[in-house]
Design an enzyme around this catalytic site. Sequence first.
Site, PDB file in Angstrom:
ATOM      1  CE  LYS A 281      30.762  39.291  31.193  1.00 39.76           C
ATOM      2  NZ  LYS A 281      32.073  38.743  31.469  1.00 39.76           N
ATOM      3  CD  GLU A 366      43.439  35.168  41.242  1.00 38.73           C
ATOM      4  OE1 GLU A 366      42.720  34.573  42.075  1.00 38.73           O
ATOM      5  OE2 GLU A 366      42.951  35.876  40.342  1.00 38.73           O
ATOM      6  NE  ARG A 394      41.589  36.531  46.235  1.00 35.38           N
ATOM      7  CZ  ARG A 394      40.347  36.663  45.808  1.00 35.38           C
ATOM      8  NH1 ARG A 394      39.844  35.752  45.004  1.00 35.38           N
ATOM      9  NH2 ARG A 394      39.609  37.689  46.159  1.00 35.38           N
TER      10      ARG A 394
HETATM   11  C1  LIG Z   1      40.902  37.656  42.313  1.00 33.51           C
HETATM   12  C2  LIG Z   1      40.535  38.183  40.956  1.00 33.51           C
HETATM   13  N1  LIG Z   1      41.066  37.633  39.856  1.00 33.51           N
HETATM   14  C3  LIG Z   1      40.734  38.114  38.646  1.00 33.51           C
HETATM   15  C4  LIG Z   1      39.866  39.142  38.522  1.00 33.51           C
HETATM   16  C5  LIG Z   1      39.547  39.730  37.149  1.00 33.51           C
HETATM   17  N2  LIG Z   1      38.111  39.546  36.865  1.00 33.51           N
HETATM   18  C6  LIG Z   1      37.231  40.540  37.020  1.00 33.51           C
HETATM   19  S1  LIG Z   1      35.669  40.071  36.694  1.00 33.51           S
HETATM   20  C7  LIG Z   1      36.182  38.542  36.252  1.00 33.51           C
HETATM   21  C8  LIG Z   1      35.182  37.551  35.770  1.00 33.51           C
HETATM   22  C9  LIG Z   1      34.090  37.379  36.735  1.00 33.51           C
HETATM   23  O1  LIG Z   1      33.149  36.505  36.198  1.00 33.51           O
HETATM   24  P1  LIG Z   1      31.799  36.281  36.941  1.00 33.51           P
HETATM   25  O2  LIG Z   1      32.041  36.076  38.394  1.00 33.51           O
HETATM   26  O3  LIG Z   1      31.059  35.213  36.234  1.00 33.51           O
HETATM   27  O4  LIG Z   1      31.043  37.646  36.814  1.00 33.51           O
HETATM   28  P2  LIG Z   1      30.447  38.355  35.500  1.00 33.51           P
HETATM   29  O5  LIG Z   1      31.421  39.435  35.156  1.00 33.51           O
HETATM   30  O6  LIG Z   1      30.319  37.333  34.447  1.00 33.51           O
HETATM   31  O7  LIG Z   1      29.173  38.897  35.961  1.00 33.51           O
HETATM   32  C10 LIG Z   1      37.556  38.400  36.402  1.00 33.51           C
HETATM   33  C11 LIG Z   1      38.325  37.186  36.093  1.00 33.51           C
HETATM   34  C12 LIG Z   1      39.346  39.703  39.701  1.00 33.51           C
HETATM   35  N3  LIG Z   1      38.512  40.739  39.676  1.00 33.51           N
HETATM   36  N4  LIG Z   1      39.688  39.198  40.891  1.00 33.51           N
END
Ligand SMILES: Cc1ncc(C[n+]2csc(CCOP(=O)(O)OP(=O)(O)O)c2C)c(N)n1
Length: 631
Positions: A281, A366, A394
């Site tokens: 990242k 969630e 959700r």
């Molecule tokens: C249902 C839901 N809960 C929380 C979030 C907030 N959120 C956005 S990106 C993220 C992390 C995602 O991590 P990852 O799938 O590893 O993707 P990366 O950003 O590391 O590429 C979170 C928790 C969301 N978008 N959707």
Amino acid sequence: MSLLKRIESPTDLKKLSPDQFPELCQEVRELIIDVISGVGGHLASNLGVVELTVALHYLLDMPHDKIIWDTSNQTYTHKLLTGRREQFHTIRQFGGISGFCKREESVYDAFNAGHAGTGVSAAVGFVEAREQLARSHKVVCVVGDGALTSGMTLEGLQHSGDMGRDFVVILNDNQMSISRNVGAISAYLNRTFTGEFYTRFCEETSHLLEAIPQIGASVKRMAMRAEELAKGLFLPGLLFEELGFRYVGPIDGHNFEHLLPTLENVLKLKGPTLLHVITKKGLGFEPAMNNPVWFHACSPFKRETGQPVKKPGHPSYSSVAARTLIRQARKDPRVMVITAAMCEGTEMTEFQKEFPTRLIDVGIAEQHAVTYAAGLAAENMRPVICMYSTFLQRAYDQIIHDVATQNLPVMFCIDRGGLVAEDGTTHHGVFDFAFLRHMPNMVVMAPKDENELQHMVQAGLVHDGPVAVRYPRGSSLGVPLDSEPIPLEIGQGELLAEGQDVAILAIGAMVSRAMQAAEKLRDDGVSVAVVNARFVKPLDKDLIREVAKNVKCLITVEEGCRMGGFGSAVLEFLSEEECWDLPTKVLGLPDWYIEQGPQDLLREKYGLTADGIYDQAKALHDRVSLKTILR
Ligand SMILES: Cc1ncc(C[n+]2csc(CCOP(=O)(O)OP(=O)(O)O)c2C)c(N)n1
């Protein structure tokens, strides 16, 4: 001419030679950092997938082939390579391109997302449609390791693994959700991919065998086969293979020499395949690499240093809620906070510091968070779920089935209630009043300011049943805080001003605006009653009845959808009361999905400012007065 400027579509990318890709990636990173430093956005995730995106667009035949991006906040490079370079500076702004995939924006965006964990399921749908329609294109889903904590991702994987159709999942593993990833699968991936044990095992065995004279080489060949078997034991393949996937990897997601040939082969494979790609990242921007949490979704920052531009204002609503929870947690050991991968966003890090074993991050889960809290509450704990309004959607059934029907004391601190700005449609928290208020047993409240917030949180903590306190994103109003949070009486509204012409019934962030609108109306000689409703449920019926009796018309105002929300609750009550001759108007958000844009601009557009409320109240009052005169 820069390489990036030559690319209007992926066809142009194919004209480059792969040895130009590192230079192209450098240009992409520069542009992303330049633009996002000015407007804010999901910087760290995007900088981590530049090479992966270039490789995918180079090898796939887009838009014939499909890429489904889970969450889709990592699609800036994808946008730059698919004809949106010129508009890129408008990203996340009102009228500009979205920070997420949008089918309505480009044919290259196969599926919209903003919430995590939907990618695999959607992609499996694409795969099945392809088979049903006898087509032959490729379907690739890019999913983060964070999204692997989401039940939906696992549901999708186990379904597609069982279907056995041609399908590629790319697991983009950067070991981070927003904060460090959590959970057993993450630990499993971590343990195996850093592979200390595995690497040491291979190296040591190899040296040992080579050292044996004469037979060493042939035994080593045999051992290589054993190594393949060992891989199954020590590398993460086992998990995915058991789910029906062929596992390939892990490979370095920033090295084209690994990425291109592996991806090329993977795309030719039959059946469900999972390619495990390791990325970093924030790669290419030191501040983002050092602080990927802040740069996950950052506000504007100084390009040179990465320092935030925004000056600290009044404390945020989230921080006031957190402070109140900490105070109560000091007194009551049963208070626990549950977050679904949003500890920083909901500002619960202080709580976590003070009570590390009483803040539980369940990952992007969630639904699990809510039912888990219900279990805790059934054992007499006082769980508090701190979650953004939009993500709570959700867990609708869990709130009903596991919490509300059993009348369990689970408190929902609903952050980002109302309009959230640049993240746009998928993130506005505008449905919560409507989807919570029809649940029997549920209490739903929203504070007019941060002082009221602390009293509401306290009320929730001592109430013997499910409670939701919903508050907005951003800075509070800057009012003084009472020294002690005192629980508000459930169902008690507040009469802020008496009047005989118009009544404005407001809830949450709209109360202060309603007060300003009332000032203006008074300047016009209109007598205005203002009610801070505080509760969407239970309504303060006595107060509303009393106010409604004395005015000629009534307006409700909320920063939420008009259908089924606070205004609807008031209308239902007035109809129960057979209040047929009171002209009434409900102000709120219309029956469509609200676009991205600054909160203030959106409030203005949808009439949820002091002036907007004034205009509507004045117009209603004037129409009513005219009718009375004509009668
Ligand atoms: C249902 C839901 N809960 C929380 C979030 C907030 N959120 C956005 S990106 C993220 C992390 C995602 O991590 P990852 O799938 O590893 O993707 P990366 O950003 O590391 O590429 C979170 C928790 C969301 N978008 N959707």
